[in-house]
Design a protein around this motif. Structure first.
Motif, PDB file in Angstrom:
ATOM      1  N   GLY A   1      -5.229   7.183   7.175  1.00  0.00           N
ATOM      2  CA  GLY A   1      -4.905   8.057   8.172  1.00  0.00           C
ATOM      3  C   GLY A   1      -3.832   7.576   9.084  1.00  0.00           C
ATOM      4  N   LEU A   2      -3.557   6.622   9.502  1.00  0.00           N
ATOM      5  CA  LEU A   2      -2.452   6.169  10.505  1.00  0.00           C
ATOM      6  C   LEU A   2      -1.267   6.406   9.557  1.00  0.00           C
ATOM      7  CD1 LEU A   2      -3.926   2.853  12.021  1.00  0.00           C
ATOM      8  CD2 LEU A   2      -3.495   5.175  13.195  1.00  0.00           C
ATOM      9  N   LEU A   3      -1.146   5.982   8.406  1.00  0.00           N
ATOM     10  CA  LEU A   3       0.137   6.085   7.408  1.00  0.00           C
ATOM     11  C   LEU A   3       0.232   7.513   7.357  1.00  0.00           C
ATOM     12  CD1 LEU A   3       1.777   4.129   5.643  1.00  0.00           C
ATOM     13  CD2 LEU A   3       0.291   4.891   3.738  1.00  0.00           C
ATOM     14  N   LEU A   4      -0.637   8.425   7.273  1.00  0.00           N
ATOM     15  CA  LEU A   4      -0.173   9.794   7.210  1.00  0.00           C
ATOM     16  C   LEU A   4      -0.068  10.565   8.609  1.00  0.00           C
ATOM     17  CD1 LEU A   4      -2.827  10.869   4.569  1.00  0.00           C
ATOM     18  CD2 LEU A   4      -0.414  10.291   4.151  1.00  0.00           C
ATOM     19  N   ASN A   5      -0.103   9.672   9.544  1.00  0.00           N
ATOM     20  CA  ASN A   5       0.139  10.723  10.874  1.00  0.00           C
ATOM     21  C   ASN A   5       1.531  10.435  11.209  1.00  0.00           C
ATOM     22  OD1 ASN A   5       0.008  11.293  13.674  1.00  0.00           O
ATOM     23  ND2 ASN A   5      -2.010  10.485  13.826  1.00  0.00           N
ATOM     24  N   PRO A   6       1.949  11.531  11.394  1.00  0.00           N
ATOM     25  CA  PRO A   6       3.539  11.609  11.651  1.00  0.00           C
ATOM     26  C   PRO A   6       4.046  11.365  13.008  1.00  0.00           C
ATOM     27  CG  PRO A   6       2.640  14.100  11.821  1.00  0.00           C
ATOM     28  CD  PRO A   6       1.513  12.886  11.224  1.00  0.00           C
ATOM     29  N   ALA A   7       2.979  11.151  14.099  1.00  0.00           N
ATOM     30  CA  ALA A   7       3.163  10.633  15.301  1.00  0.00           C
ATOM     31  C   ALA A   7       3.188   9.096  15.595  1.00  0.00           C
ATOM     32  CB  ALA A   7       2.243  11.475  16.307  1.00  0.00           C
ATOM     33  N   VAL A   8       2.871   8.520  14.342  1.00  0.00           N
ATOM     34  CA  VAL A   8       2.569   7.283  14.599  1.00  0.00           C
ATOM     35  C   VAL A   8       3.507   6.367  13.526  1.00  0.00           C
ATOM     36  CG1 VAL A   8       0.914   5.191  14.258  1.00  0.00           C
ATOM     37  CG2 VAL A   8       0.182   7.538  15.048  1.00  0.00           C
ATOM     38  N   PRO A   9       4.240   5.208  13.954  1.00  0.00           N
ATOM     39  CA  PRO A   9       5.164   4.824  13.086  1.00  0.00           C
ATOM     40  C   PRO A   9       4.107   4.088  11.695  1.00  0.00           C
ATOM     41  CG  PRO A   9       5.476   3.873  15.140  1.00  0.00           C
ATOM     42  CD  PRO A   9       4.105   4.795  15.361  1.00  0.00           C
ATOM     43  N   LYS A  10       4.890   4.088  10.605  1.00  0.00           N
ATOM     44  CA  LYS A  10       4.352   3.772   9.443  1.00  0.00           C
ATOM     45  C   LYS A  10       3.582   2.405   9.491  1.00  0.00           C
ATOM     46  CE  LYS A  10       5.575   7.621   7.308  1.00  0.00           C
ATOM     47  NZ  LYS A  10       4.566   8.718   7.429  1.00  0.00           N
ATOM     48  N   TRP A  11       4.411   1.375   9.988  1.00  0.00           N
ATOM     49  CA  TRP A  11       3.840   0.045  10.251  1.00  0.00           C
ATOM     50  C   TRP A  11       2.594  -0.095  11.089  1.00  0.00           C
ATOM     51  CZ3 TRP A  11       2.696  -2.594  14.558  1.00  0.00           C
ATOM     52  CH2 TRP A  11       3.377  -1.812  16.048  1.00  0.00           C
ATOM     53  N   THR A  12       2.081   0.781  11.757  1.00  0.00           N
ATOM     54  CA  THR A  12       0.773   0.575  12.412  1.00  0.00           C
ATOM     55  C   THR A  12      -0.362   0.136  11.304  1.00  0.00           C
ATOM     56  OG1 THR A  12       0.604   2.712  12.642  1.00  0.00           O
ATOM     57  CG2 THR A  12       1.380   1.706  14.894  1.00  0.00           C
ATOM     58  N   CYS A  13      -0.309   0.894  10.291  1.00  0.00           N
ATOM     59  CA  CYS A  13      -1.544   0.914   9.380  1.00  0.00           C
ATOM     60  C   CYS A  13      -1.667  -0.671   8.965  1.00  0.00           C
ATOM     61  CB  CYS A  13      -1.364   1.778   8.362  1.00  0.00           C
ATOM     62  SG  CYS A  13      -0.113   1.150   7.210  1.00  0.00           S
TER      63      CYS A  13
END
Lengths: 252, 532
Positions: B127-139
């Motif tokens: 979900g975090l990876l797909l969320n455009p508002a969150v940087p990819k690395w957070t996952c």
């Protein structure tokens, strides 16, 4: 030529369970290349001793050296050089005989292909090839012992630790196992076995120790132990102090 | 690596060799339903986390959610005693395998203890990876948190296993552990006081907790500090896990469970207790009951569930009975004794009903050889079960009375009668199941049900069906508003239960003769290099 270290060397070995000492200050030396019988009545401490040698039960006190190396400090190196015929509970019941021997080979670092080839040859040698695809829990007691011995041989060990290897084995199987073990000794291996079958020990072993109440009561070569005219059974009964006459019960 | 592969291969072969005989279909169905539910939860989590509009909500629940993941991962396997797959160290220790390699395999196996949580965390990561508002690395922030949980689970399992190997403290330690399960519920039901206590316990505002650090990292708050804290936790858990694993490698369970020779006086009193059946029954029935009582009293698993009956059972139902309105006013409060008594029946059920031959498994061969009718063997087992159930309910009653619960003769009669009727039905079904689905259980070390999937599925049906007669009695009480109607229906139920029991007993005896070979084989089996 340098002298070989003893195959088994234990000093003041002690193992206490609760408030009872199963092994109580046992000291023992077994030279390399010997066929050593470790005898004693039920509950004398034989299995506890062999478990400590295998590393399965840490001693309460005392030292163990196998093939010149300290146990458990050099446990990994030691284990590579020993072959075990352990208590039956250490077999894997839901593997077939073939799978079990191959598995043990791979545990000793053999390549899968080599382990498989050797397992087939060993099962044939132990006349288990016809039952190779049977599960271990479908094996008879004697077949389980033969499978365990086949597995013990797969990596060509220098020292064998065997707990009652002939228990439940039929005459043909026992003969086969004896021949294989003698062959191993001829090739320089050392065998340390516990057994209740004194006739087998008498025929195979060159050195014997008798343990009672956790202590070695007699140790020496087979000839020394038997004396001039005694059988091993006589020497055994005398050593463990069980020479009483048979008493009958009134109702029996 | 070869050895690791060989261990996994041997376990795979063990499963293949074992399961065709054990009913893989039922296990697969039960497992599939469970994991499909968790997969759906993971997909929902992924969808929620992937939507930028949900970020605010995500921030509010993230710390608490990660804390719940931690609790489920670490505590639930211990409480359920379903610690997943783990290496059978005793069988593997004789081979020359480096401890570090065994540890790596053990860590991998820990995943099986809480696959559910891994599914949720993977869902969150996707979900975090797909969320455009969150940087990819957070996952990736979740990776150290997963490692922390994995390593900690290895350490805790080994520590608990060693503690439980000590005869003297095993039951007490496990009991304390399961009693903890009731704490959060109890705290919550006490309202604001409870909420405050929970906050004080876990302190969602303190950044030092691994779940807070993970949440902060995902929310990109104090990134360096949070990352350092999380890595430190993961490292500490790895050290703890390896230390516990190494200690377990050289642990001598036999020495830990060795008994001390008891004093003659104590032995005399215990012996008198064991001889009680001889005062009421004649041999061989008295001898059979005596043997069952001796065996069960000496079985750690049984002692534990017996203790749980009047401790854990009371604690787990107390918050619900208390409610926010108090004990006397809630419906559960007025029926508290009956509810806890019936619950204690469930706790005792595996030993007393469903697998009565599985604990003292070697005895079954003797039963087939002894010149005693097999029906008498089953009756002996059933009577000893009734004895323990009576003692259990009496213990529950004493504890309830001590705690000042509302008790009167009618409530007492209700508890004993309902439990009695249910017991007779369960004994009938249990005799059949114990013969048809016998399975080996280690009474010294096993703290999980060990029931096959098929048995679990059958229990889902048997419990409700066996409860119908007692339910009818409650219906009669409600319809006629009369205790006479209630006890009248229960008396009728008891007659029906005895008839059902007699029929089931005859059927079980007939089945035992027919299935004795497969029964003995099933009770003789043991596990592979990886135990579950």
């Amino acid at each position: 030529m340098t002298e070989l270290p003893p195959a088994v060397e234990v000093q003041n070995l002690r193992k206490v369970y609760g408030n009872k000492a199963a092994v109580d200050g046992l000291s023992l030396t077994v030279a390399q290349g010997s066929f050593f019988g470790f005898l004693g009545p039920n509950g004398a401490g034989k299995t506890t001793t062999i478990k400590m040698l295998m590393g399965l039960a840490p001693p309460t006190s005392g030292t163990i050296r196998l093939l010149g190396m300290a146990m458990p400090e050099q446990g990994l190196e030691i284990k590579k050089l020993i072959g075990l015929v352990p208590d039956e509970s250490l077999l894997f019941d839901h593997l077939t005989g073939g799978e079990f021997v191959e598995f043990v080979g791979r545990m000793y670092g053999l390549d899968q292909k080599v382990a498989r080839e050797r397992s087939l040859e060993l099962l044939e040698l132990f006349e288990l090839d016809g039952n190779r695809k049977k599960l271990i829990n479908e094996y008879s007691k004697g077949m389980r012992k033969r499978a365990a011995m086949a597995a013990a041989l797969i990596h060509r060990p220098k020292l064998f630790l065997m707990d009652e290897p002939f228990e439940g084995v039929d005459a043909v199987g026992a003969r086969l196992m004896k021949d294989i073990l003698l062959e191993q000794v001829r090739h320089g291996a050392t065998i340390f076995l516990t057994s209740h079958v004194l006739e087998v020990v008498e025929r195979l072993c060159d050195h014997v120790a008798i343990i009672n109440d956790g202590k070695v009561v007699v140790e020496g070569s087979m000839d020394e132990l038997r004396g001039a005219s005694e059988t091993l059974e006589d020497a055994f009964v005398r050593a463990v102090g069980m020479g009483r006459t048979t008493e009958t019960l009134d109702w029996l | 690596m070869n050895q690791a592969r060989a261990i996994l291969w041997a376990q795979w072969r063990t499963l293949l060799n074992f399961y065709p005989r054990g009913g893989v279909a039922w296990t697969a169905v039960i497992g599939a339903v469970w994991y499909v539910c968790w997969s759906v939860a993971a997909i929902v989590t992924a969808r929620l986390a992937s939507d930028p509009a949900n970020l605010g909500m995500l921030k509010n629940v993230l710390t608490g959610g990660l804390l719940l993941v931690f609790l489920y991962w670490q505590v639930m396997p211990l409480l359920m005693a379903a610690t997943g797959a783990s290496l059978e160290l005793k069988k593997l220790y004789i081979y020359p395998i480096p401890a570090s390699q065994l540890f790596s395999i053990e860590v991998m196996l820990r995943v099986t203890a809480a696959v559910e949580m891994l599914l949720l965390l993977v869902g969150l990561a996707i979900g975090l990876l797909l969320n455009p508002a969150v940087p990819k690395w957070t996952c990736l922030s979740l990776a150290p948190y997963i490692l922390f949980n994995l390593f900690l689970a290895v350490g805790l399992r080994d520590l608990v296993a060693r503690i439980l190997a000590h005869k003297r403290i095993r039951e007490i330690a496990f009991l304390l552990l399961v009693l903890c399960a009731g704490l959060p519920q109890l705290l919550m039901v006490r309202g604001p006081v409870g909420d405050k206590s929970i906050r004080a316990l876990f302190g969602d505002s303190w950044i030092g907790w691994p779940w807070s650090a993970t949440a902060n990292l995902i929310e990109r708050k104090s990134i360096e500090q949070s990352l350092a804290i999380l890595v430190a936790w993961a490292f500490a858990a790895a050290v703890f896990g390896y230390w516990q694993f190494k200690t377990s490698l050289s642990f001598d369970a036999e020495a830990a469970s060795a008994t001390w020779i008891p004093s003659t006086r104590r032995e005399g009193l215990v012996e008198k207790f064991f001889r009680l059946p001889s005062l009421v029954f004649r041999d061989p029935l008295a001898a059979l009951i005596e043997k069952e009582i001796r065996f069960l009293v000496r079985s750690p698993r049984f002692r534990l569930v017996f203790l749980m009956g009047f401790t854990f059972g009371l604690v787990i139902w107390l918050p619900l009975a208390l409610g926010r309105s108090g004990l006397a006013k809630s419906a559960l409060g007025t029926n508290y004794l009956t509810v806890v008594s019936v619950y204690s029946l469930l706790l005792l059920s595996e030993v007393c009903f469903w697998n009565s031959f599985g604990f003292d498994r070697s005895a079954v061969q003797f039963y087939f050889l002894a010149p005693v009718p097999f029906s008498l063997v089953l009756i002996g087992k059933n009577l000893s079960a009734v004895f323990f159930i009576l003692v259990e309910i009496s213990a529950v009653t004493i504890v309830c009375a001590t705690l000042g619960m509302p008790l009167n003769p009618v409530r007492l009669g209700e508890a004993y009668s309902v439990a009695g009727v249910l017991t007779i039905f369960l004994l009938g079904a249990g005799n059949l199941l114990s013969i048809h689905q016998a399975r080996a259980v280690n009474p010294a070390t096993s703290f999980r049900t060990g029931a096959a999937g098929r048995v679990q599925a059958m229990l889902f049906v048997i419990y409700p069906v066996a409860s119908i007669p007692a339910g009818l009695a409650y219906l009669a009480r409600w319809a006629f508003n009369s205790e006479v109607a209630f006890f009248g229906v229960l008396a009728f139920d008891a007659v029906v239960a005895i008839i059902v029991y007699r029929i089931a007993l005859n059927s079980a005896v007939e089945a035992a003769q027919r299935l004795k070979e497969s029964m003995i084989a099933a009770l003789s089996s043991s596990e592979g290099p990886i135990a579950s």
